[in-house]
Design an enzyme around this catalytic site. Structure first.
Site, short mmCIF file in Angstrom:
data_model
loop_
_atom_site.label_atom_id
_atom_site.label_comp_id
_atom_site.label_asym_id
_atom_site.label_seq_id
_atom_site.Cartn_x
_atom_site.Cartn_y
_atom_site.Cartn_z
N CYS A 1 0.92 -1.37 0.19
CA CYS A 1 -0.20 -0.11 0.14
C CYS A 1 0.27 1.00 -0.08
CB CYS A 1 -1.06 0.24 1.09
SG CYS A 1 -1.88 1.57 0.90
N CYS B 1 -0.26 4.50 2.72
CA CYS B 1 -1.22 3.96 3.77
C CYS B 1 -0.36 2.28 4.61
CB CYS B 1 -1.77 4.66 4.65
SG CYS B 1 -2.82 3.95 4.21
N SER B 2 -1.25 1.66 4.52
CA SER B 2 -0.80 0.16 5.45
C SER B 2 -1.77 -0.93 5.46
CB SER B 2 0.05 0.17 6.47
OG SER B 2 -0.98 0.51 6.97
N CYS B 3 -2.88 -0.49 4.36
CA CYS B 3 -3.88 -1.10 3.50
C CYS B 3 -3.43 -2.35 2.70
CB CYS B 3 -4.93 -0.82 2.52
SG CYS B 3 -5.64 0.86 2.58
FE FE Z 1 -2.85 1.89 2.83
#
Ligand code: FE
Length: 201
Positions: free
Chosen positions: A109, A112-114
């Site tokens: 991602c 961010c950190s999906c």
């Molecule tokens: Fe994300």
């Protein structure tokens, strides 16, 4: 080169008093009635035991052993995954991409950190790092080599950028020598990193 952040904490390490801080926050929230103890235990139980890469591993093993399921999984990942009971927040729309001898998929991602929580659990620390997010898009082969995965020249690399709407999971190749194994034993071979695409089996 300095390896400390602005506040003097080394990068990528938790402050030593993090457990105490969490306990203090929990007590305040409980005292003020903002969360209830049973609900909190339910959340902890979910993230400690119910969600995690063992769920993704079951999906992979099912796809390896049942061709109809594999077809469904690749066409409509969300529905095929939900049929095994894995759904919920951060897993509403999942696309599964298949590794073959000529195509290797890896997920990231960049924003961010999906990450698909219901099937892979919470993302590892490195998945959230700025270095991984930026570099795997620019130079995927080098990043994969740093994970110990050196891809053949002719193998195409596809990088899938997750978003708030769509999460990806890699369907790794079934490892050689696993022909005689049943679904349950196959699931035990599947690692988290192989479903992110930073490893092969
Ligand atoms: Fe994300």
């Amino acid at each position: 080169m300095s390896n400390t952040g602005r506040n003097g904490q080394p990068h990528d390490t938790e402050p030593k008093d993090i457990d105490l801080r969490i306990k203090a926050l929990e007590s305040i929230l409980l005292d003020k009635g903002l969360v209830d103890a049973q609900g909190l235990n339910e959340i902890i139980e979910t993230y400690e035991n119910r969600i995690g890469p063992h769920n993704g591993a079951q999906i992979v093993a099912r796809a390896w052993t049942k061709s109809d399921y594999k077809k469904w999984l690749l066409n409509d990942g969300t529905a095929a995954i939900a049929s095994l009971g894995f759904t919920g927040i951060e897993g509403a729309d999942v696309v599964v991409v298949e590794n073959t001898p000529n195509v290797h998929n890896v997920i990231v991602c960049t924003l961010c950190s999906c990450y698909p929580w219901p099937i892979l659990g919470l993302p590892p620390r490195w998945y959230k790092s700025a270095a991984y997010r930026a570099r795997v898009v620019m130079e995927p082969r080098s990043v994969l080599a740093e994970f110990g995965l050196v891809l053949e020249e002719q193998c195409e690399v596809r990088v899938w950028d997750s978003t708030a709407e769509v999460r990806y999971m890699v369907l790794p190749e079934r490892p050689p020598g696993s022909e005689g194994l049943d679904e349950k034993s196959l699931a035990e071979l599947v690692t988290r990193d192989s479903m992110i695409g930073v490893a092969r089996l």
